[in-house]
Design an enzyme around this catalytic site. Structure first.
Site, short mmCIF file in Angstrom:
data_model
loop_
_atom_site.label_atom_id
_atom_site.label_comp_id
_atom_site.label_asym_id
_atom_site.label_seq_id
_atom_site.Cartn_x
_atom_site.Cartn_y
_atom_site.Cartn_z
N ASP A 1 7.92 -0.59 -19.95
CA ASP A 1 8.85 0.44 -19.51
C ASP A 1 8.85 1.68 -20.39
O ASP A 1 9.45 2.69 -20.04
CB ASP A 1 10.28 -0.12 -19.42
CG ASP A 1 10.77 -0.67 -20.76
OD1 ASP A 1 10.00 -0.64 -21.74
OD2 ASP A 1 11.92 -1.12 -20.83
N ASP B 1 5.97 -6.73 -21.68
CA ASP B 1 6.83 -6.19 -22.72
C ASP B 1 8.11 -7.02 -22.75
O ASP B 1 8.51 -7.59 -21.74
CB ASP B 1 7.14 -4.72 -22.40
CG ASP B 1 7.95 -4.04 -23.49
OD1 ASP B 1 7.68 -4.31 -24.67
OD2 ASP B 1 8.84 -3.25 -23.15
N ASP C 1 4.03 1.94 -23.81
CA ASP C 1 3.30 1.02 -22.92
C ASP C 1 2.27 1.72 -22.05
O ASP C 1 1.40 1.08 -21.47
CB ASP C 1 4.29 0.27 -22.01
CG ASP C 1 5.29 -0.56 -22.78
OD1 ASP C 1 4.87 -1.22 -23.74
OD2 ASP C 1 6.47 -0.54 -22.44
N ASN D 1 -16.66 -2.74 17.66
CA ASN D 1 -16.29 -2.78 16.25
C ASN D 1 -14.95 -2.11 15.98
O ASN D 1 -14.17 -2.58 15.15
CB ASN D 1 -17.37 -2.10 15.40
CG ASN D 1 -18.60 -2.96 15.23
OD1 ASN D 1 -18.62 -4.12 15.65
ND2 ASN D 1 -19.64 -2.41 14.62
N ALA E 1 -24.64 -1.62 14.16
CA ALA E 1 -24.23 -3.01 14.34
C ALA E 1 -24.06 -3.73 13.01
O ALA E 1 -23.20 -4.60 12.87
CB ALA E 1 -25.27 -3.74 15.20
N ASN F 1 -20.51 -8.36 13.37
CA ASN F 1 -21.72 -7.61 13.01
C ASN F 1 -22.97 -8.47 13.08
O ASN F 1 -24.03 -8.04 13.57
CB ASN F 1 -21.57 -7.03 11.62
CG ASN F 1 -20.50 -5.95 11.54
OD1 ASN F 1 -19.64 -5.97 10.68
ND2 ASN F 1 -20.52 -5.00 12.47
#
Length: 901
Positions: A639, A328, A643, A736, A282, A705
């Site tokens: 790119d 960039d 990088d 649940n 639970a 819960n």
């Protein structure tokens, strides 16, 4: 530390490497060096087997607790409970395992960038060998189109240019020479007497000696940075880990408390163990890992529709909490398409409109009036020279235009085409090219001898303004050639300065008429006594949509920082045009300056800096770490290969899908399919919406819960020495995973809150329960649990069986949580949203409730849940009572703005 070969002459490099240009290395010497230095390949990081990766998934504390609960349920004879729990554990581990198996492969992509073969001088003969067999000291030849196989110190060049954009971030090919460079510190882009592994020869040819192979190359250095880069947990991963620890602590405390109370009251310890398992089930939202994965997948699909492809699910919401985007410049903020945007001649400045390579645009004077080409000789002549003295070509397929050749020359071709001037058409009109003197890095100019339609001969030239000025004795001014006086030279200098203020690359044009008898003179004699005509102002222009994107980021509290390998003046000008740099107080730091300061000093300066220029891969990593040290959530875009390390270190790496290298894409968490910076704004909005919806799910799930735990706790505290459990473990699991989790999933489709892009970013350490959400979950859960217990106790007081009372509690809890879901759709109030705007949620709620009732009122209910049918009167009573807490508490919250309700 790598040797600074650029500071050594070619002869010194050959001497240190014990090689020569006459015969190169001997085969025996090359084999010995191959043993000494190893093959010319990038080393692999230690990998983990698929089986081990799968087993690692079970280290999740929530899964461990659930697995223990499943084993204990089986040992206690509750096989249905045990099987259900263990299936959930296995499913969660499998989903995470599949996600991990699709992890990054950036080093593999980096290896694939290399050339397959190299042309090498060995034993006095040129021969092709596998590039992995190159060793330091090898003499290798480069030709146009080649991929450089190793790091080289160039020994000789012939108009050699190399595209290093993937490595340095600069869009313009680097013009190479073999002279010694004397500056003690130079960035990769400034080492023009070197060639680097995996870069591409765009023109000319050259010969060099191998000075570095494998991991000892610049690309190898980047690979090492990528291997050593720490894996950074996303903010949501950190929040989920904290939530898991809290839930486990609550579950263990609840179980210990109940078992302790029961045993002290004389209850059977085996029965108490079973009750403890029910409480454990639970207290823990079993579906949490699965639901989070599904919600993130939904978000990823929605982002893909917005041109952003997610590579790692856990990063989907990270952009929503991003505080800094490190972008960039080349190809990300700019178009990576060199373009003429200004023109100067005779003291007049003109603007050139248009975008990219498409030959559409206008030439405007300072008053923004369109120019008549036939009445503007200085412009017409300049564009004719630009078209004729040019080796680049404008090509197009359909509506897509591109440039073949040098990008700067391509910019001139496009500028001429905007005025309807094409080289081919000029040739058809009677122009003809007789001789060309190509550009080289020493002369810094190129020239062409042409014959005009009327039989006159001209030398037309383009090059650096200072170079052409030195070779000129006249200037085209006021519609005619005049002597180049000091005053007019100063006018040219003023024009150069204006272009410099705009960070424009300047390319000058000049001409001189020559006699037919002089055609065979040497190049040096032709390129003298010129008439200076004009200058082009060239730049890789900003993407037009980026200005608005940067402004939207600022409104959302997200700062944009430019990080580039380009020069500071260019970067600063672009940053100001885009609104990234808004005041003179904001700093511009360069790579050499970063070398002089410590990490602590950088951490202090980073919040005040908007532009980092001329930086290396290590610098980018330092910048990202400095920002993170200030509790910033950092997104890094890029790119290029350069990088990749920073993309890995950032909280979220964002790569360009079109112009980006495969290394960058595989190092990133998010790939922009359209290379459009503004797509990041859409992703930020989506990330925030996804995080909101996850919190809405957690509110619904954790309230369930708390309701389940509290109703069991109330029973132990209020029912005396032999308490009965209101809900069995399998009932709790069903609610649940079915009645609560499935409808809660539909919260992932909730539309964004109205203020979503006006909020400040979440703090890095902000919990899921900020803004009173934790108190709201606790209060409502306790109220729900109290009502469920009350109806359970009510049924027992009527003399009903335990199974009947548990069934009534089961149905009541199901109704309560279903109605509570309607309020969980918003952080404001259920009365402020359209109850029918999420029709999927309503349909799933109706379906799950109907299925559960059908099971209860059929023999299957007795088998699965040990339930019995309840009377119609009690069913209606349960529904009406279940609606009360949500409507009453939501009404109070709406009227009195009580956050904890």
């Amino acid at each position: 530390m790598m040797m600074k070969w650029f500071n050594h002459s070619g002869d010194e490099a050959l001497q240190q490497l014990n090689s020569n240009t006459d015969a190169g290395l001997t085969v025996d010497a090359a084999e010995q060096r191959l043993v000494q230095y190893g093959t010319n390949e990038l080393s692999e990081a230690q990998s983990i087997s698929a089986m081990m990766l799968f087993l690692i998934q079970f280290k999740n504390p929530m899964l461990i607790v659930l697995a223990i609960g499943g084993v204990l349920s089986g040992a206690g004879g509750h096989m249905i409970d045990a099987i259900a729990i263990l299936v959930i554990v296995l499913a969660n581990a499998l989903i995470t395992f599949i996600q991990e198996m699709s992890a990054k492969k950036s080093l593999d992509a980096l290896r694939e960038m290399g050339a397959p073969n190299a042309l090498v001088l060995r034993d006095g003969e040129w021969q092709k060998i596998p590039v992995k067999s190159l060793v330091p000291g090898d003499i290798t030849k480069l030709n146009a189109g080649d991929v450089v196989g190793a790091d080289l110190r160039l020994l000789s060049t012939n108009q050699l240019s190399i595209d290093e954009s993937a490595l340095t971030g600069e869009s313009e090919p680097s013009e190479k020479h073999s002279d010694t460079l004397h500056a003690p510190e130079l960035g990769i882009g400034d080492r023009v007497n070197m060639a680097f592994m995996s870069t591409i020869v765009s023109g000319g040819n050259g010969i060099g000696v191998v000075v570095g192979t494998g991991m000892d190359t610049e690309v190898g250095h980047i690979a090492h940075l990528m291997q050593s880069a720490e894996t950074v947990d996303t903010p949501m991963q950190r929040r989920l880990h904290a939530l898991s620890r809290a839930l486990i602590a609550i579950a263990v405390a609840s179980v210990a408390c109940v078992i302790g109370i029961g045993i002290s009251n004389g209850a059977d310890w085996i029965e108490m163990l079973r009750t403890g398992i029910s409480l454990c089930v639970a207290a823990i939202p079993e579906g949490l890992p699965t639901v989070v994965t599904v919600v993130l997948t939904m978000g990823a699909n929605q982002m893909a529709k917005g041109r952003a492809q997610v590579r790692q699910l856990s990063s989907v919401e990270t952009l929503g909490s991003t505080t800094v985007i490190c972008s960039d410049k080349t190809g990300t903020l700019t178009q990576n398409q060199m373009q003429v945007v200004a023109y100067w001649s005779g003291g007049r400045s003109f603007d050139v409109t248009g975008q990219g390579f498409e030959p559409k645009g206008r030439f405007l004077d300072e008053e923004k009036n369109e120019l008549d080409l036939e009445k503007t000789d200085e412009l017409k002549y300049g564009l004719i020279i630009s078209a004729i003295c040019n080796d680049a070509q404008l090509t197009h397929k359909g509506q897509q235009y591109s440039i073949e050749g040098n990008p700067t020359e391509g910019a001139l071709v496009v500028a001429a085409a905007k005025a309807g001037i094409y080289q081919k058409a000029l040739m058809e009109e009677g122009f003809s090219v007789l001789k060309s003197f190509p550009f080289d890095s020493k002369r810094k100019m190129a020239s062409t001898i042409v014959r005009g339609p009327h039989g006159r001969y001209w030398l037309v030239a383009k090059g650096a303004p200072d170079v052409l000025l030195k070779r000129s004795n006249a200037i085209y001014w006021g519609g005619e050639a005049q002597a180049l006086t000091p005053e007019l030279q100063q006018e040219v200098a003023s024009g150069i300065a204006k272009f410099g203020d705009r960070a424009l690359r300047t390319l000058a044009l000049a001409f001189v008429e020559i006699d037919k008898a002089d055609l065979e003179k040497a190049q040096s004699e032709h390129e003298q006594g010129l008439c200076f005509l004009a200058m082009h102002g060239i730049i890789d222009p900003p993407r037009p949509e980026v200005v608005d994107a940067v402004a939207q980021c600022a409104d959302a509290g997200v700062r944009t920082v430019m990080i580039t390998g380009d020069h500071a003046a260019t970067a600063k000008a672009i940053a100001e045009d885009l609104g990234i740099r808004r005041s003179a107080d904001e700093l511009v730091l360069t790579g050499p300056e970063l070398e002089e300061i410590s990490d602590r000093e950088l951490q202090t300066l980073a919040p005040k800096t908007t532009v980092f220029a001329r930086v290396s891969p290590e610098h980018k990593q330092r910048i990202v770490k400095a920002l993170q040290a200030n509790d910033e959530v950092v997104a890094m875009t890029g790119d290029g290969v350069n990088d990749a390390p920073a993309l890995r270190n950032a909280d979220i790496g964002v790569a360009m899908g079109i112009a980006g290298t495969q290394v960058a894409k595989d190092s990133a968490d998010l790939v922009l399919l359209d290379d459009n910076f503004s797509t990041i704004v859409t992703a930020v909005r989506q990330g925030r919406r996804i995080y909101d919806n996850l919190r809405k799910y957690l509110r619904a799930a954790l309230t369930a819960n708390v309701s389940e735990v509290s109703c069991v706790m109330f029973a132990f505290l209020l029912l005396g020495d032999n308490p009965l459990v209101p809900l069995t473990a399998v009932m709790i699991l069903w609610i649940n995973l079915f009645n609560d989790a499935l409808p809660s999933l539909c919260l992932g489709w909730e539309k964004q809150e109205q203020d979503i892009m006006r909020r400040k970013p979440r703090k890095r350490n902000e919990s899921f329960f900020a803004g009173g959400l934790g108190a709201r979950i606790l209060v409502r859960g306790l109220v729900h649990g109290g009502i469920v217990y009350a109806l359970f106790a009510f049924a027992l007081s009527l003399g009903a069986s335990t199974a009947y009372a548990q069934t009534l509690a089961f149905i009541t809890l199901m109704f309560i949580l279903s109605i509570h879901l309607l309020d969980s759709r918003s952080f404001t109030s259920m009365f402020r949203i359209n109850p029918f705007s999420n029709r999927l949620l309503l349909a799933v709620m109706l379906a799950t409730t109907s299925v559960t009732l059908l099971i209860i009122y059929s023999p299957l209910g007795a088998v699965l849940f040990n339930t019995v049918p309840v009377s119609g009167k009690h069913l209606l009573m349960s529904l009406m009572i279940a609606a009360l807490p949500t409507f009453v508490m939501s009404g109070i919250k709406e009227l009195f703005s009580v956050k904890w309700l």
